[in-house]
Design a protein around this motif. Structure first.
Motif, short mmCIF file in Angstrom:
data_model
loop_
_atom_site.label_atom_id
_atom_site.label_comp_id
_atom_site.label_asym_id
_atom_site.label_seq_id
_atom_site.Cartn_x
_atom_site.Cartn_y
_atom_site.Cartn_z
N CYS A 68 0.86 -1.24 0.04
CA CYS A 68 0.10 0.06 -0.03
C CYS A 68 0.85 1.29 -0.06
N ARG A 69 0.21 2.34 -0.19
CA ARG A 69 1.15 3.41 0.11
C ARG A 69 0.12 4.52 1.00
N CYS A 70 0.96 5.46 1.41
CA CYS A 70 0.29 6.46 2.12
C CYS A 70 -0.56 7.55 1.39
N VAL A 71 -1.72 7.77 1.58
CA VAL A 71 -2.20 8.66 0.65
C VAL A 71 -2.71 9.75 1.55
N VAL A 72 -2.31 10.09 2.64
CA VAL A 72 -2.81 11.16 3.27
C VAL A 72 -1.37 12.35 3.21
N ASP A 73 -1.27 13.43 3.72
CA ASP A 73 -0.22 14.26 3.60
C ASP A 73 1.00 13.67 4.60
N SER A 74 0.67 12.91 5.63
CA SER A 74 1.81 12.31 6.61
C SER A 74 0.83 11.59 7.45
N VAL A 75 1.34 10.75 8.10
CA VAL A 75 0.80 9.79 9.14
C VAL A 75 1.81 9.28 10.17
N ILE A 76 1.36 9.40 11.56
CA ILE A 76 2.45 8.96 12.42
C ILE A 76 2.27 7.26 12.71
N VAL A 77 3.32 6.49 12.49
CA VAL A 77 3.45 5.46 12.97
C VAL A 77 3.33 4.84 14.30
N ARG A 78 2.47 4.23 14.99
CA ARG A 78 2.44 4.20 16.47
C ARG A 78 2.84 2.67 16.93
N ALA A 79 3.02 2.62 18.08
CA ALA A 79 3.45 1.37 18.75
C ALA A 79 2.19 0.60 18.84
N ARG A 80 1.09 0.96 19.22
CA ARG A 80 -0.15 0.11 19.40
C ARG A 80 -1.30 0.94 18.38
N PRO A 81 -2.44 0.25 18.55
CA PRO A 81 -3.72 1.04 17.67
C PRO A 81 -4.41 1.63 18.38
N SER A 82 -3.74 3.04 18.52
CA SER A 82 -4.35 4.00 19.32
C SER A 82 -3.78 5.30 18.99
N GLU A 83 -4.67 6.40 19.13
CA GLU A 83 -4.12 7.78 18.71
C GLU A 83 -3.29 8.29 20.01
N GLN A 84 -3.54 7.46 21.07
CA GLN A 84 -2.69 7.87 22.26
C GLN A 84 -1.57 7.02 22.61
N ASP A 105 -9.93 0.10 12.65
CA ASP A 105 -9.65 1.19 11.86
C ASP A 105 -8.23 1.38 11.62
N TRP A 106 -7.63 0.39 12.16
CA TRP A 106 -6.09 0.31 12.11
C TRP A 106 -5.33 -0.68 11.24
N ALA A 107 -4.20 -0.27 10.75
CA ALA A 107 -3.60 -1.40 10.04
C ALA A 107 -1.99 -1.60 10.69
N TRP A 108 -1.76 -2.94 10.58
CA TRP A 108 -0.41 -2.99 11.15
C TRP A 108 0.45 -3.73 10.13
N PRO A 121 -3.59 4.61 11.10
CA PRO A 121 -5.00 4.75 10.44
C PRO A 121 -5.05 4.01 9.22
N ALA A 122 -5.99 2.78 9.18
CA ALA A 122 -6.16 2.18 7.83
C ALA A 122 -6.68 3.18 6.63
N ALA A 123 -7.42 4.30 7.03
CA ALA A 123 -7.73 5.39 6.09
C ALA A 123 -6.70 5.88 5.52
N ALA A 124 -5.45 6.04 6.09
CA ALA A 124 -4.33 6.74 5.59
C ALA A 124 -3.49 5.93 4.41
N LEU A 125 -3.92 4.54 4.33
CA LEU A 125 -3.23 3.79 3.32
C LEU A 125 -4.27 3.63 2.16
#
Length: 312
Positions: A68-84, A105-108, A121-125
């Motif tokens: 896949c590719r990142c389709v938003v301007d940028s997205v943070i990669v996180r350690a767990r499936p949570s914005e926190q 809502d999360w892709a790993w 976030p899956a929506a970023a891909l």
């Protein structure tokens, strides 16, 4: 190592998986020596693993990564499936991601450029045309029309990858036009990695960042080397262990040398000054190497842990 497992007793329902997810056959046996895998760059969890690791570890399920590719301007990669959850890295527009599992809502998976593992976030891909160019300015404006007075559609960070065609001094992309001075074909590299880093002076410090909206120390080094045509791992300890040639402690510093500290890295601008993204100034700055070591001296007997030189 010798492991036996019945996959029928190890599986559990999940919301969704990447394509080609397959359970191991019943009675599968993994034999041979084990090796310690770095979870930062090897995609495995207790329930699933990248199929490329099938010969190295046992998992109840393996999945073949879906590109896949990142389709938003940028997205943070996180350690767990949570914005926190803690940030670990960042993707900018057009960079690749190998999707291994999707739940809610999360892709790993792992970042295609350095295999760094995490959640986005899956929506970023999504899918997009194969990139032809890369943004080489700190920020590139996407205009609605091939005119610098036209409305701005979006901004793209340094390192973003785009599929583009030349048109009247601009590059036509899927949703607008980028000035040709702000991008270069993928096979064109910068002659000086340090100059790339210098173009990001003043960029805010952001843990996990790799873009013009915020960058960390190893992200700055990785991005600068990337635009100069050199692949670099994500974290400073990986860069210390893998990049270039180790220098003696009394070697005279040169432009482009990498200087490593406990948990930190910077790049020499000349024989005395260092450029680095750092939490002390909360920005990317140039300052004397002596000042950096003096700040660290009360905390570390040996503030500089390694010096490495890269020949590009």
């Amino acid at each position: 190592m010798k492991v036996s497992a019945d996959s029928s007793t190890a599986t559990r329902p999940r919301t969704s998986r990447a394509k080609c997810a397959t359970p191991r056959p019943e009675g599968f046996r993994l034999e041979g020596p084990s090796r310690r895998l770095d979870p930062r760059i090897h995609a495995y969890r207790p329930d699933i693993a990248d199929v490329e690791l099938a010969g190295l570890l046992f998992a109840p399920h393996y999945a073949r990564a879906e590109p896949c590719r990142c389709v938003v301007d940028s997205v943070i990669v996180r350690a767990r499936p949570s914005e926190q959850a803690p940030a670990t890295s960042q993707l900018v527009y057009g960079e690749g991601f190998a999707l291994i599992d999707k739940a809610g809502d999360w892709a790993w998976g792992r970042c295609a450029h350095d295999d760094y593992v995490g959640y986005v976030p899956a929506a970023a891909l999504g899918a997009m045309a194969a990139p032809t160019h890369r943004i080489v300015a700190p920020l590139a404006l996407v205009f609605a029309n091939p005119d610098i007075k036209a409305p701005i559609v979006r901004t793209l960070s340094i390192g973003a990858r785009i599929a583009a065609e030349e048109e009247d001094g601009f590059l036509r992309v899927v949703d607008g036009y980028i000035h040709a001075r702000h991008a270069a074909p993928l096979d064109v590299t910068a002659p000086d990695a340090t100059a790339v880093a210098e173009s990001l002076i003043g960029t805010p410090y952001r843990w996990g960042g790799r873009g013009a909206d915020g960058i960390d120390c190893s992200g700055l080094v990785q991005r600068a080397l990337e635009l100069a045509g050199f692949d670099a791992p994500r974290d400073s300890d990986m860069q210390r262990d893998q990049l270039g040639t180790l220098l003696d402690g009394d070697a005279t510093p040169m432009r482009g040398d990498l200087i490593f500290f406990p948990g930190h890295v910077g790049m020499m601008v000349d024989g005395e000054r260092l450029i680095h993204a750092n939490a002390y100034w909360m920005a990317t700055v140039i300052e004397p190497l002596a000042d950096v070591t003096a700040r660290l001296q009360p905390l570390h007997d040996h503030p500089i842990t390694a010096r490495r030189r890269i020949s590009i």
